[in-house]
Design a protein around this motif. Structure first.
Motif, mmCIF file in Angstrom:
data_model
loop_
_atom_site.group_PDB
_atom_site.id
_atom_site.type_symbol
_atom_site.label_atom_id
_atom_site.label_comp_id
_atom_site.label_asym_id
_atom_site.label_seq_id
_atom_site.Cartn_x
_atom_site.Cartn_y
_atom_site.Cartn_z
ATOM 1 N N LEU A 37 -27.552 84.132 23.422
ATOM 2 C CA LEU A 37 -26.850 83.092 24.172
ATOM 3 C C LEU A 37 -26.629 83.440 25.637
ATOM 4 O O LEU A 37 -26.291 82.547 26.430
ATOM 5 C CB LEU A 37 -25.491 82.810 23.523
ATOM 6 C CG LEU A 37 -25.517 82.317 22.084
ATOM 7 C CD1 LEU A 37 -24.115 82.046 21.592
ATOM 8 C CD2 LEU A 37 -26.376 81.066 21.951
ATOM 9 N N GLY A 38 -26.801 84.717 25.993
ATOM 10 C CA GLY A 38 -26.547 85.122 27.374
ATOM 11 C C GLY A 38 -27.425 84.413 28.398
ATOM 12 O O GLY A 38 -26.911 83.795 29.347
ATOM 13 N N PRO A 39 -28.771 84.463 28.241
ATOM 14 C CA PRO A 39 -29.617 83.780 29.235
ATOM 15 C C PRO A 39 -29.369 82.276 29.343
ATOM 16 O O PRO A 39 -29.245 81.760 30.463
ATOM 17 C CB PRO A 39 -31.041 84.095 28.740
ATOM 18 C CG PRO A 39 -30.898 85.376 27.979
ATOM 19 C CD PRO A 39 -29.562 85.295 27.322
ATOM 20 N N PRO A 40 -29.262 81.535 28.219
ATOM 21 C CA PRO A 40 -28.948 80.103 28.375
ATOM 22 C C PRO A 40 -27.606 79.852 29.048
ATOM 23 O O PRO A 40 -27.479 78.941 29.881
ATOM 24 C CB PRO A 40 -28.962 79.577 26.935
ATOM 25 C CG PRO A 40 -29.779 80.544 26.175
ATOM 26 C CD PRO A 40 -29.535 81.865 26.811
ATOM 27 N N ALA A 41 -26.593 80.659 28.700
ATOM 28 C CA ALA A 41 -25.277 80.469 29.300
ATOM 29 C C ALA A 41 -25.314 80.749 30.799
ATOM 30 O O ALA A 41 -24.732 80.002 31.603
ATOM 31 C CB ALA A 41 -24.252 81.366 28.609
ATOM 32 N N ALA A 42 -25.992 81.826 31.192
ATOM 33 C CA ALA A 42 -26.093 82.151 32.613
ATOM 34 C C ALA A 42 -26.853 81.062 33.364
ATOM 35 O O ALA A 42 -26.467 80.659 34.468
ATOM 36 C CB ALA A 42 -26.773 83.504 32.792
ATOM 37 N N ALA A 47 -26.816 76.479 37.036
ATOM 38 C CA ALA A 47 -27.187 75.093 37.281
ATOM 39 C C ALA A 47 -25.958 74.239 37.556
ATOM 40 O O ALA A 47 -25.970 73.364 38.436
ATOM 41 C CB ALA A 47 -27.960 74.542 36.086
ATOM 42 N N PHE A 48 -24.887 74.477 36.798
ATOM 43 C CA PHE A 48 -23.653 73.714 37.001
ATOM 44 C C PHE A 48 -23.093 73.955 38.403
ATOM 45 O O PHE A 48 -22.755 73.011 39.125
ATOM 46 C CB PHE A 48 -22.623 74.099 35.945
ATOM 47 C CG PHE A 48 -21.326 73.344 36.057
ATOM 48 C CD1 PHE A 48 -21.145 72.155 35.377
ATOM 49 C CD2 PHE A 48 -20.281 73.836 36.840
ATOM 50 C CE1 PHE A 48 -19.955 71.452 35.480
ATOM 51 C CE2 PHE A 48 -19.087 73.138 36.949
ATOM 52 C CZ PHE A 48 -18.927 71.943 36.263
ATOM 53 N N LEU A 49 -22.985 75.224 38.805
ATOM 54 C CA LEU A 49 -22.417 75.534 40.112
ATOM 55 C C LEU A 49 -23.283 74.993 41.246
ATOM 56 O O LEU A 49 -22.769 74.440 42.234
ATOM 57 C CB LEU A 49 -22.249 77.049 40.249
ATOM 58 C CG LEU A 49 -21.222 77.697 39.309
ATOM 59 C CD1 LEU A 49 -21.247 79.210 39.456
ATOM 60 C CD2 LEU A 49 -19.833 77.157 39.575
ATOM 61 N N ALA A 61 -22.864 67.606 37.781
ATOM 62 C CA ALA A 61 -23.276 68.964 37.408
ATOM 63 C C ALA A 61 -23.398 69.133 35.909
ATOM 64 O O ALA A 61 -24.169 69.990 35.445
ATOM 65 C CB ALA A 61 -22.282 69.973 37.975
ATOM 66 N N LEU A 62 -22.663 68.356 35.113
ATOM 67 C CA LEU A 62 -22.729 68.512 33.666
ATOM 68 C C LEU A 62 -24.135 68.260 33.131
ATOM 69 O O LEU A 62 -24.613 68.978 32.245
ATOM 70 C CB LEU A 62 -21.722 67.563 33.000
ATOM 71 C CG LEU A 62 -20.245 67.922 33.147
ATOM 72 C CD1 LEU A 62 -19.365 66.825 32.555
ATOM 73 C CD2 LEU A 62 -19.954 69.263 32.477
ATOM 74 N N SER A 63 -24.799 67.226 33.635
ATOM 75 C CA SER A 63 -26.157 66.913 33.170
ATOM 76 C C SER A 63 -27.117 68.051 33.482
ATOM 77 O O SER A 63 -27.956 68.428 32.648
ATOM 78 C CB SER A 63 -26.654 65.622 33.820
ATOM 79 O OG SER A 63 -25.816 64.533 33.491
ATOM 80 N N GLY A 68 -30.098 73.321 32.424
ATOM 81 C CA GLY A 68 -30.093 74.773 32.641
ATOM 82 C C GLY A 68 -29.975 75.545 31.349
ATOM 83 O O GLY A 68 -30.582 76.608 31.189
ATOM 84 N N TRP A 69 -29.175 75.027 30.399
ATOM 85 C CA TRP A 69 -29.035 75.696 29.104
ATOM 86 C C TRP A 69 -30.369 75.749 28.363
ATOM 87 O O TRP A 69 -30.704 76.748 27.711
ATOM 88 C CB TRP A 69 -27.991 74.967 28.263
ATOM 89 C CG TRP A 69 -27.822 75.524 26.889
ATOM 90 C CD1 TRP A 69 -28.523 75.185 25.767
ATOM 91 C CD2 TRP A 69 -26.915 76.545 26.478
ATOM 92 N NE1 TRP A 69 -28.115 75.919 24.685
ATOM 93 C CE2 TRP A 69 -27.113 76.765 25.089
ATOM 94 C CE3 TRP A 69 -25.936 77.289 27.144
ATOM 95 C CZ2 TRP A 69 -26.382 77.699 24.374
ATOM 96 C CZ3 TRP A 69 -25.203 78.226 26.422
ATOM 97 C CH2 TRP A 69 -25.434 78.419 25.056
ATOM 98 N N LEU A 70 -31.149 74.698 28.443
ATOM 99 C CA LEU A 70 -32.408 74.622 27.709
ATOM 100 C C LEU A 70 -33.567 75.315 28.422
ATOM 101 O O LEU A 70 -34.577 75.634 27.785
ATOM 102 C CB LEU A 70 -32.780 73.154 27.467
ATOM 103 C CG LEU A 70 -31.802 72.344 26.615
ATOM 104 C CD1 LEU A 70 -32.205 70.873 26.608
ATOM 105 C CD2 LEU A 70 -31.749 72.884 25.206
ATOM 106 N N LEU A 71 -33.428 75.548 29.723
ATOM 107 C CA LEU A 71 -34.549 76.066 30.507
ATOM 108 C C LEU A 71 -35.075 77.412 30.019
ATOM 109 O O LEU A 71 -36.296 77.592 29.893
ATOM 110 C CB LEU A 71 -34.135 76.145 31.980
ATOM 111 C CG LEU A 71 -35.257 76.369 32.995
ATOM 112 C CD1 LEU A 71 -36.281 75.242 32.912
ATOM 113 C CD2 LEU A 71 -34.684 76.451 34.404
#
Length: 267
Positions: A37-42, A47-49, A61-63, A68-71
């Motif tokens: 989960l680390g890479p998707p979370a990072a 992406a959000f920021l 930013a949520l979208s 970013g989570w899936l990338l």
């Protein structure tokens, strides 16, 4: 403001959960969870920021956090598909080369020994280990070893090689193995031709999708920079959030449409 609040809420939840005696995962589980989960979370956090700073609103930013989570998963799938395509090509080449060597009267140990000296990694090491194990153990089974390769790399081609070699050991010898591998080689070449035709059929549709998404991204970038003053108010931020959701949704749809393990990374 949204991200710090979420982090604070998560921290408080973990604190009260621990104080209440909730079971905590073991060290290995924590490390495995962090690696998964680390890479998707990072990626989602970055992406959000970045999107929040660009559009000036966490709603937009949520979208992009979802994208970013899936990338990282998409990148891993692409690299895995490239590796599978390369291994499929090596398995096809082995079937063709082995057919020629069997036709010349060579035995299975000789065929595998020659492949160990000619094929690139990772098959070079696998073939060399098969030869070394055969020299140590006269009861060593090449068909079983080929089935092991099929399981390790997810290549049914080597399972077919194992069946052909095993059948030739019961009857027919090298010439039977040569005929079986020749037929296998023709089938694999036909499969690759069909995959190439399917990739060409989808290429124009995928390219059109990429162009549409690219134009929409360019429009969003213009809105967030040159036309930023139009989106500084409450209604403007809602519009930026809605536009981001639409473009992110189109990206997800395009990914879903184009995702194909057989074609990704090159067939």
């Amino acid at each position: 403001m949204v991200l710090p609040v979420l982090l604070l809420a998560l921290t408080l939840f973990l604190l009260f959960y621990t104080l209440a005696g909730g079971p905590l995962p073991a060290g290995e589980e924590v490390r495995g969870l962090a690696a998964r989960l680390g890479p998707p979370a990072a990626s989602a956090g970055c992406a959000f920021l970045a999107a929040a700073a660009l559009f000036g609103t966490p709603l937009a930013a949520l979208s992009w956090a979802v994208v970013g989570w899936l990338l990282p998963g998409w990148a891993n799938d692409f690299l895995a598909a490239r590796s599978r395509a390369r291994l499929r090509a090596l398995a096809r080449d082995f079937a063709a080369a082995a057919a020629g060597m069997y036709a010349a009267g060579q035995t299975t140990p000789e065929v595998v020994r020659a492949a160990a000296g000619e094929f690139p990694e990772p098959l070079r090491t696998d073939f060399a280990e098969m030869v070394a194990e055969r020299e140590r153990n006269r009861n060593f089974s090449f068909p079983r070893a080929f089935r092991g390769l099929a399981e390790r790399y997810g290549l049914p081609e080597f399972r077919a090689v194992a069946e052909i070699v095993e059948a030739s050991e019961r009857a027919g010898g090298p010439r039977a193995a040569a005929r079986g591998l020749e037929r296998l080689g023709r089938a694999l070449r036909q499969r690759d031709r069909l995959l190439a035709e399917r990739a060409r059929a989808l290429a124009e549709v995928k390219m059109a999708g990429y162009v549409v998404v690219g134009l929409l991204l360019a429009g969003l970038a213009a809105d967030a920079t040159a036309l930023r003053h139009y989106f500084s108010g409450g209604s403007g931020k809602l519009a930026a959030g809605a536009a981001s959701a639409v473009v992110a949704g189109l990206i997800l749809m395009l990914r879903k449409f184009s995702a194909n393990p057989d074609l990704e990374g090159g067939a």
